[in-house]
Design an enzyme around this catalytic site. Structure first.
Site, PDB file in Angstrom:
ATOM      1  N   HIS A 107       0.889  -1.191   0.081  1.00  0.00           N
ATOM      2  CA  HIS A 107      -0.069  -0.020   0.019  1.00  0.00           C
ATOM      3  C   HIS A 107       0.865   1.178  -0.231  1.00  0.00           C
ATOM      4  O   HIS A 107       1.958   1.271   0.371  1.00  0.00           O
ATOM      5  CB  HIS A 107      -0.709   0.000   1.124  1.00  0.00           C
ATOM      6  CG  HIS A 107      -1.623  -1.034   1.550  1.00  0.00           C
ATOM      7  ND1 HIS A 107      -1.206  -2.061   2.208  1.00  0.00           N
ATOM      8  CD2 HIS A 107      -2.972  -1.268   1.436  1.00  0.00           C
ATOM      9  CE1 HIS A 107      -2.133  -2.850   2.615  1.00  0.00           C
ATOM     10  NE2 HIS A 107      -3.273  -2.446   1.817  1.00  0.00           N
ATOM     11  N   ASP A 110       2.658   1.872   3.197  1.00  0.00           N
ATOM     12  CA  ASP A 110       3.608   0.952   3.879  1.00  0.00           C
ATOM     13  C   ASP A 110       4.913   1.345   3.473  1.00  0.00           C
ATOM     14  O   ASP A 110       5.793   1.357   4.300  1.00  0.00           O
ATOM     15  CB  ASP A 110       3.195  -0.427   3.314  1.00  0.00           C
ATOM     16  CG  ASP A 110       1.708  -1.082   3.471  1.00  0.00           C
ATOM     17  OD1 ASP A 110       1.302  -0.791   4.375  1.00  0.00           O
ATOM     18  OD2 ASP A 110       1.478  -1.757   2.591  1.00  0.00           O
TER      19      ASP A 110
HETATM   20  C1  XLS Z   1      -7.379  -6.774   4.574  1.00  0.00           C
HETATM   21  C2  XLS Z   1      -7.049  -6.927   3.494  1.00  0.00           C
HETATM   22  C3  XLS Z   1      -5.744  -5.942   2.932  1.00  0.00           C
HETATM   23  C4  XLS Z   1      -5.705  -6.066   1.456  1.00  0.00           C
HETATM   24  C5  XLS Z   1      -4.924  -4.818   0.894  1.00  0.00           C
HETATM   25  O1  XLS Z   1      -8.244  -7.457   5.307  1.00  0.00           O
HETATM   26  O2  XLS Z   1      -6.574  -8.258   3.297  1.00  0.00           O
HETATM   27  O3  XLS Z   1      -4.525  -6.311   3.630  1.00  0.00           O
HETATM   28  O4  XLS Z   1      -5.119  -7.045   0.879  1.00  0.00           O
HETATM   29  O5  XLS Z   1      -5.482  -3.782   0.981  1.00  0.00           O
END
Ligand code: XLS
Ligand code: NI
Ligand code: NI
Length: 442
Positions: A107, A110
């Site tokens: 993301h 991150d």
């Molecule tokens: C949360 C999601 C997130 C997505 C990406 O539950 O799994 O981590 O994979 O935004």
């Protein structure tokens, strides 16, 4: 001016994780993931396309609703956000390279902390895009997908692209644009939308129809922008039924397929299926894979596992061979994933605080999935399941059954045939026999 890449070693004492085979006693070696082993014409590396998730592995702190961080990282110490982000990138690429994973996913948030001014964030993500680009080049690691975090900031508490306030929607759009720019510049192969806040808490304040239209509008704008800027990859929607919102619009694969069809988005989108999201939706992982495969939108996987005893997204590392063998059977039969890979959207438990735990977690996950691939291939080669399934539907292969499938019969015809044919004989579904047969391969 060249970019100075860090030269500090973060994961000291652990070298590149090697394949040593099932008999090894070395906890820091692969028992099943042998990247060059060929299975049905492709190497394991090409089949599985493993990716490391930036958020859990390099950002996640062990924080839970009852307590603060337990996982403290040496790459998180500097006060300047860019310096800190670069240290994190150095650590990330060291780890990913040591694991031998070909891909990573992130993301925007991150990679770099965002402030409240869009222009500041644009500069920050651009700086980090250059830095990550150099790290990719140096290591050969590639970006499986990028995404924007449209759920953490308080402005998104009522939704991101589904927010009732248009000014919030503009911020969601700005973040998607910047995340797309980064993804495209880094040669990202896909782009993901997981709508953590794209849902609602109560209908008393919600116009569900309008919110979903707004959501579709954002997706269309993202596709138009990305295509205009040369992005050739797939967009993925990642379904999840609940958490953080009570009702999420992307509930499960079937819901997402209906949504994509309604808004004419099926050409550009496929689905990123997460194991623990499938189980939260009351499905099995292989059910969700099959639904996506049947609709031609089996895109990518977020690998993890849930917990039988509770009802939230525990995101544990995969270790269930039965679950993964059945999943791999679906994936192999579907001809693989459409452009995606297998991303470990999984986190160590809060009290797993040794540096080695990060390695054990991923080694176990990669070995489970690789082993399941080997087993699923054997099961398919053996042929018994296919044979039984084909025979089960044989009454539709000819005669009136075939006419039925071809739409040549009327309801009155069925009436007459029921009268003439009488009560059908019972045919066993043989579930226990099949489960035992599968267990013999494990
Ligand atoms: C949360 C999601 C997130 C997505 C990406 O539950 O799994 O981590 O994979 O935004
Ligand atoms: Ni996920
Ligand atoms: Ni999740």
């Amino acid at each position: 001016m060249g970019i100075l890449l860090g030269d500090r070693e973060y994961f000291k004492g652990v070298g590149k994780i090697a394949y040593e085979g099932p008999e090894t006693d070395n906890p820091l070696a692969f028992r099943w993931y042998d990247e060059n082993r060929i299975i049905v014409g492709k190497s394991m590396k090409e089949h599985l396309r493993f990716a490391i998730a930036y958020w859990h592995t390099f950002v996640g702190s062990g924080l839970d609703p009852f307590g603060g961080p337990t996982q403290f990282y040496p790459w998180d110490e500097k006060s300047d956000p860019i310096d800190r982000a670069k240290d994190k990138a150095d650590a990330a690429f060291e780890f990913i390279t040591k694991m031998g994973a070909p891909y990573y996913c992130f993301h925007d948030l991150d990679v770099i902390d965002y402030a409240d001014e869009v222009r500041t964030n644009e500069k920050r993500i651009q700086t980090m895009t250059d830095y990550l680009g150099a790290k990719q080049k140096e290591s050969g690691v590639k970006l499986l997908w990028g995404t924007a975090n449209l759920f953490s900031h308080h402005r998104y508490m009522n939704g991101a692209s589904t927010n009732p306030d248009f000014q919030v929607v503009t911020h969601a759009g700005a973040q998607v644009k910047m995340a797309l720019d980064a993804t495209i510049a880094l040669g990202g192969e896909n782009y993901v939308f997981w709508g953590g806040r794209e849902g609602y808490m109560t209908l008393l304040n919600t116009d569900m129809k309008r919110e979903q239209e707004h959501f579709a509008q954002m997706l269309k704008m993202a596709v138009a922008y990305a295509r205009k800027n040369g992005f050739k990859g797939k967009f993925f929607i990642e379904p999840k039924p609940m958490e953080p919102t009570k009702h999420q619009y992307d509930y499960d694969c079937a819901t997402v397929i209906g949504f994509l069809r309604q808004f004419d988005l099926l050409d550009d989108f496929a689905i990123n299926i997460e194991v623990n999201h499938a189980t939260l939706a009351g499905h099995t992982f292989d059910h969700e894979l099959q639904v996506a495969a049947d609709a031609g939108v089996l895109g990518s996987i977020d690998a993890n596992r849930g917990d039988y005893q509770n009802g939230w997204d525990t995101d544990q590392f995969p270790n269930d061979l039965m679950e993964w063998t059945q999943a791999m059977m679906v994936i192999l039969k579907a001809g693989g994933l459409a452009g995606g890979g297998i991303n470990f959207d999984a986190k160590r438990r809060r009290n797993s605080t040794d540096m080695e735990d990060i390695f054990y977690a991923h080694i176990g996950g990669m070995d489970t999935v690789a082993r399941a691939l080997v087993i699923a291939d054997k099961v398919i080669q053996h042929g018994e399941f296919d044979k039984i399934r084909t025979e089960r539907y044989a009454s539709f292969d000819s005669g009136k059954g075939a006419d039925y499938e071809a739409g040549k019969l009327q309801l009155e015809d069925l009436f007459q045939m029921a009268v003439d044919g009488g009560e059908p004989t019972m045919i066993s579904g043989r579930q226990e026999y099949l489960e035992n047969l599968l267990a013999r391969f494990i």
